[in-house]
Design a protein around this motif. Structure first.
Motif, short mmCIF file in Angstrom:
data_model
loop_
_atom_site.label_atom_id
_atom_site.label_comp_id
_atom_site.label_asym_id
_atom_site.label_seq_id
_atom_site.Cartn_x
_atom_site.Cartn_y
_atom_site.Cartn_z
N PRO A 140 8.70 49.19 -22.42
CA PRO A 140 9.35 49.75 -23.71
C PRO A 140 9.57 51.29 -23.12
O PRO A 140 10.34 52.02 -23.82
N ASP A 141 8.65 52.20 -22.13
CA ASP A 141 9.02 53.45 -21.90
C ASP A 141 10.64 53.57 -21.64
O ASP A 141 11.26 54.59 -21.98
N LEU A 142 10.96 52.79 -20.73
CA LEU A 142 12.32 52.74 -19.83
C LEU A 142 13.28 52.50 -21.14
O LEU A 142 14.44 53.21 -21.44
N ALA A 143 12.96 51.32 -21.91
CA ALA A 143 13.87 51.05 -22.86
C ALA A 143 13.91 52.22 -23.94
O ALA A 143 15.26 52.50 -24.35
N ILE A 144 13.19 52.96 -24.30
CA ILE A 144 13.13 54.15 -25.18
C ILE A 144 14.16 55.20 -24.51
O ILE A 144 15.01 55.82 -25.14
N LYS A 145 13.96 55.42 -23.26
CA LYS A 145 14.59 56.37 -22.53
C LYS A 145 16.22 56.04 -22.57
O LYS A 145 17.27 56.69 -22.92
N ILE A 146 16.59 54.59 -22.30
CA ILE A 146 17.97 54.12 -22.54
C ILE A 146 18.61 54.13 -23.88
O ILE A 146 19.62 54.77 -23.99
N LYS A 147 17.60 53.92 -24.84
CA LYS A 147 18.09 53.92 -26.36
C LYS A 147 18.47 55.45 -26.56
O LYS A 147 19.35 55.72 -27.32
N ASP A 148 17.56 56.26 -26.23
CA ASP A 148 18.05 57.84 -26.44
C ASP A 148 19.34 58.23 -25.81
O ASP A 148 19.82 59.22 -26.00
N ASN A 149 19.72 57.65 -24.66
CA ASN A 149 20.74 58.01 -23.96
C ASN A 149 21.96 57.31 -24.48
O ASN A 149 23.31 57.74 -24.09
#
Lengths: 349, 250
Positions: free
Chosen positions: B233-242
């Protein structure tokens, strides 16, 4: 909308204002129940005493021929990319449609990360997979069919395969008026699985007044339902599960499989898994979501310890002081949940 | 009764009829002001035209892509007075091969801003009413190849970017890149200022650029190259924010 009866949404406030509606709804519910009973009877489903009626969706009514198609699919290795694995390769009737391996191999011997669940009484389950990611049995079969570690085939490609087989083609046409498709394949499999009803164990016979527990079984039953052992707090109801997602303190670190958190992305759900039914539990070893406990004795030892102090561990779990005799009594009771009629039923072969 | 008293009601009726007709004409004019709106996406990577399997340098890491698909929903067009035209029933599946979408009729003289969600609204994502196996093949929410549905977690991959990354620094992308973003919490809004007057013709076009490289801002692709949302989820959150930064006016 507060409730629905026979698929009709009902507002409770309205019923308070117009009590006549209650009478109408009661009659409607009776008619629906009769219809469902009739449908169940037509296909030979025997709903055990004390069981609710299974939820059969309007768009997937049970018929004998659809169940037969579902059974054929269930045991056909055509469902896997290399034609080596069928549903029945891992869901074996002798183990109450579970398996006796911690992790059952899929195509090319690949190992996933979860223990095969029993299919007994899936007609009554509300959320599917151990993390509850799938809301209905009617398309749950997508998971094993498409999973790279199980059958590894896209269901669209599987549909093409089945439509190239004239006997499957005619069976799908007969049952759905349509070709094999993601919809019809999953619905046929669901129809067959809905018939897998297990409710004729010694426990059931005792509850129906047909048999009696031995003294030791009765002690085990009393312990099972006691506050001391607290088993029935979670393994409750006709199917011995509350259907909830709980962390049972198996591990401190769930990084290998975070459980329900995979679905909700909520850290409060780390390590939570659907509470399994205990029906036929004697046959479904090994235990836990990853098959890490080999025997029922190991399971009881785990619960006696109270489990690991994971922050999400259910507050209902605490160390249980059971002596050897009590442990043996509990084990004996759990074995009364074995339904030999179910595992020998030729309808499922 | 005098002539005046006879004429007055007739005049009133005539005036009323005129006013009625005039109102009707106003409505007709409004109808005439409607135009069909089309959304066009241009796929790019670092501002260059996207090409499947071409190698791009993303944050110093050689990377190639073979899938870059996403859903667009809840499209809203706003004028300068913040009046909104909403295309709420549309679910669009954008792929490098499918970049032009008819949004429908709109009556607006200035396109100030477009807002939209990357992903599928919760009521359709949760599969409780109609699931992806039940939808006709022509429906973007039906099962797709490559798959945009998830099977283990009922719902859609809102954004799916697959490809290869060079994790060992030899210059050749050879390790898997698999970015699958989904679940209701990851429904992400993007907003792009358009500042464009409507053209006086039957068809207006909004052109947006989707730069895949911007999805990976501040992400080290040598170590962060796989997420199926729930597992990392940590990477998914970064992608979502981008995600919102990947869309600009063309």
């Amino acid at each position: 909308m507060d409730r629905d009866i026979c698929g009709i949404p009902i507002r409770l406030q309205l019923m308070k204002q117009y009590p006549q509606i209650l009478i109408f709804l009661f009659l409607l519910a009776m008619v629906c129940k009769k219809e469902m009973n009739t449908q169940a009877q037509e296909v030979g489903l025997k709903i055990p005493k004390g069981f609710p009626l299974p939820n059969i969706p309007d768009n997937n009514p049970l018929t004998p021929s659809k169940i037969a198609l579902g059974k054929r699919l269930f045991y056909d290795t055509i469902l896997s990319i290399d034609s080596t694995i069928a549903c029945g390769s891992c869901h074996k009737q002798e183990f109450a449609f579970a398996d006796n391996k911690s992790i059952s191999p899929g195509i090319e011997g690949k190992l996933g990360f979860r223990n095969v669940p029993s299919l007994a009484n899936v007609a009554f389950v509300a959320h599917f997979n151990k993390d509850g990611g799938v809301p209905t049995l009617d398309f749950q079969a997508l998971v094993p069919i498409e999973d790279d570690f199980e059958m590894g085939i896209s269901i669209q490609d599987l549909a093409k395969r089945l439509n190239a087989d004239s006997s499957y083609q005619s069976a799908f046409e007969y049952n759905f008026g349509d070709v094999a498709s993601p919809f019809t394949i999953t619905r046929a499999l669901a129809a067959f699985q809905r018939t897998m009803i297990s409710g004729n164990s010694k426990y059931d016979k005792v509850m129906r007044g047909e048999e009696t527990f031995s003294t030791q079984e009765k002690r085990g039953y009393d312990l099972f339902t006691s506050e001391k052992a607290n088993c029935s707090n979670c393994h409750s109801g006709f199917n011995f599960t509350n259907g909830e997602f709980m962390n049972n303190g198996l591990y401190l670190d769930y990084s290998k499989d975070t459980g329900r958190q995979r679905v909700t992305i909520d850290s409060a759900d780390i390590g939570k898994f659907r509470v399994p039914s205990l029906r036929n539990v004697e046959l479904t070893a090994p235990y836990m979501h990853d098959g890490s406990l080999a025997s029922l004795e190991d399971v009881i030892t785990h619960y006696k310890s109270g489990g690991q102090p994971h922050p999400n561990k259910s507050s209902t779990l605490r160390p249980i002081a059971l002596n050897e005799n009590e442990t043996a009594d509990l084990l004996i009771f759990l074995k009364t949940l074995t339904d030999t009629t179910f595992i020998n039923n030729s309808d499922f072969r | 009764m005098t002539l005046k008293s006879k004429v007055t009601p007739v005049l009133i009726l005539a005036l009323f009829a005129f006013a009625w007709t005039s109102c009707g004409n106003d409505d007709d004019n409004t109808s005439d002001g409607k135009t069909n709106l089309e959304l066009q996406l241009s796929y790019t990577v670092n501002g260059e035209a996207y090409e499947q399997d071409a190698v791009y340098n993303i944050g110093g890491v050689n990377t190639s892509f073979n899938v870059a698909n996403f859903y667009i929903s809840n499209i809203r067009i706003m004028n300068e007075d913040s009046e909104m035209a909403i295309f709420e029933d549309l679910n669009l599946l954008a792929t490098p091969e499918n970049t032009t979408f008819e949004l429908g009729e709109i009556d607006i003289d200035h396109y100030h801003m477009i807002r939209f969600n990357i992903g599928v609204q919760a009521e359709e994502n949760n599969q409780s009413e109609i699931d992806f196996t039940s939808r006709p093949a022509s429906d973007p929410l039906a099962m797709q190849t490559p798959a945009m549905h998830w099977n283990w977690n009922a719902g859609y991959r809102f954004l799916r970017v697959d490809g290869l990354v060079d994790t060992d620094g030899d210059g050749t992308p050879s390790d898997i890149l698999e970015i699958h973003i989904g679940t209701d919490n990851f429904l992400t809004e993007a907003a792009v200022m358009l500042q464009k007057d409507a053209e006086d013709n039957d068809q207006n076009i909004i052109e947006l650029e989707f730069d895949i490289a911007n999805l990976f801002t501040d992400i080290d692709l040598t170590t962060e190259n796989i997420t199926h949302t729930g597992d990392y989820p940590d990477l998914a959150i970064k992608i979502k924010d981008n995600i919102p930064t990947a869309f600009t006016k063309k």
